[in-house]
Design a protein around this motif. Structure first.
Motif, short mmCIF file in Angstrom:
data_model
loop_
_atom_site.label_atom_id
_atom_site.label_comp_id
_atom_site.label_asym_id
_atom_site.label_seq_id
_atom_site.Cartn_x
_atom_site.Cartn_y
_atom_site.Cartn_z
N HIS A 48 52.52 39.94 23.48
CA HIS A 48 53.39 39.00 22.77
C HIS A 48 53.92 37.96 23.77
CE1 HIS A 48 56.01 37.24 20.01
NE2 HIS A 48 56.57 38.30 19.45
N GLU B 32 47.26 39.12 25.64
CA GLU B 32 47.33 38.69 24.24
C GLU B 32 45.97 38.23 23.74
OE1 GLU B 32 50.26 35.96 21.45
OE2 GLU B 32 50.00 35.44 23.55
N THR B 33 45.25 37.52 24.61
CA THR B 33 43.92 37.03 24.23
C THR B 33 42.91 38.16 24.12
OG1 THR B 33 44.36 34.92 25.35
CG2 THR B 33 42.06 35.46 24.88
N GLY C 41 45.80 39.54 19.93
CA GLY C 41 47.08 39.07 19.41
C GLY C 41 48.09 40.20 19.28
N HIS C 42 49.26 39.87 18.76
CA HIS C 42 50.34 40.85 18.68
C HIS C 42 50.03 41.95 17.66
CE1 HIS C 42 54.21 42.60 19.09
NE2 HIS C 42 54.67 42.21 17.93
#
Length: 273
Positions: A53, A74-75, A79-80
């Protein structure tokens, strides 16, 4: 679940699993120093899944390093609340901690021995995460670094034999985090990268309350606490936080030489039968 609450559950879980006191299970016993140090480290480990995040606690804990690391995670994780919130995520974080546990430098000095660089790095990071989530350090660039490094050095000096529990602490913290998010509304993708969407009839509202457990996107949820940050979550965290504090203070008093069991027996004597 909110960041500070994740940290509190991580500390409480560590106390419950490792402390050898009447209020704990003692399944993975460590020394009293290990209980105190590990509670703070596990509190930080309980934030690791949120390393996906870009505006979360971890991203803002050790700027500018944390920002860059979080963007990469994150990538990679999609994603979250994707890859880092899964069984695979727990395994990867634990494997990284296990691998770092072998990173050391042999000083050649019999008294000093080997300096465990890997666990030290992990400790600095996890302590910084915990301090940030618990709002002990604020949005400054110097204080988080100096505080976490100082605490890591103190742990290395006063409890060097305790580094062996670092991978377990990471595994426990990540597991507690995911369980915490699982009992909120959005749930977690436990089997990521596999994605099992709920049946159409369930998404059409004919699944009664099952659609709350098996989310349309494939997440699994037992929404006992409702939305993240809800009143129910804060009520739940009051006894959890108190338990963690009592366990840490108990271990500290033991480490300082106080006879805590004598006090405990006196308390029990007040409630005969």
């Amino acid at each position: 679940m909110m960041g500070g609450n994740h940290a509190a559950t991580g500390a409480a879980a560590w106390v419950a699993v490792t402390a050898s006191t009447p209020i704990a299970f003692g399944w993975y016993p460590v020394t009293d120093a290990g209980v105190v140090a590990g509670a703070l480290v596990c509190a930080g480990a309980a934030l690791l899944p949120d390393a996906d995040h870009h505006s979360g606690t971890i991203a803002n804990s050790l700027k500018p390093v944390s920002n860059a690391v979080v963007k990469v995670i994150e990538t990679v994780s999609g994603g979250h609340r994707k890859g880092t919130h899964s069984i695979l995520g727990i395994a990867v974080f634990t494997a990284i901690a296990w691998g770092l546990s072998f990173l050391s430098i042999d000083t050649g000095n019999e008294q000093i021995g080997a300096i465990l660089i890997g666990p030290g790095i992990m400790c600095v990071l996890l302590v910084a995460f915990a301090l940030k989530a618990l709002k002990i350090t604020r949005d400054t660039k110097i204080l988080p670094w100096t505080t976490s490094i100082t605490l890591a050095v103190l742990i290395a000096i006063f409890a060097p034999e305790e580094w062996f529990w670092m991978p377990f602490s990471v595994a426990l913290g990540c597991t507690v985090h995911i369980l915490g998010d699982m009992i909120t509304t959005n749930g977690v993708p436990l089997l990521w990268p596999l994605k099992f969407r709920s049946p159409r009839w369930m998404r059409d509202g004919r699944g009664l309350e099952l659609d709350m457990i098996w989310r349309s996107g494939g997440n699994l949820s037992l929404p006992i606490l409702g939305d993240a940050g809800s009143v129910r979550e804060w009520i739940f965290l009051i006894p959890v936080s108190l338990y963690a504090i009592i366990g840490i203070v108990w271990a500290l008093l033991n480490e300082m030489g106080y006879d805590t069991m004598a006090v405990w027996n006196q308390v029990l004597a007040l409630f005969p039968g």
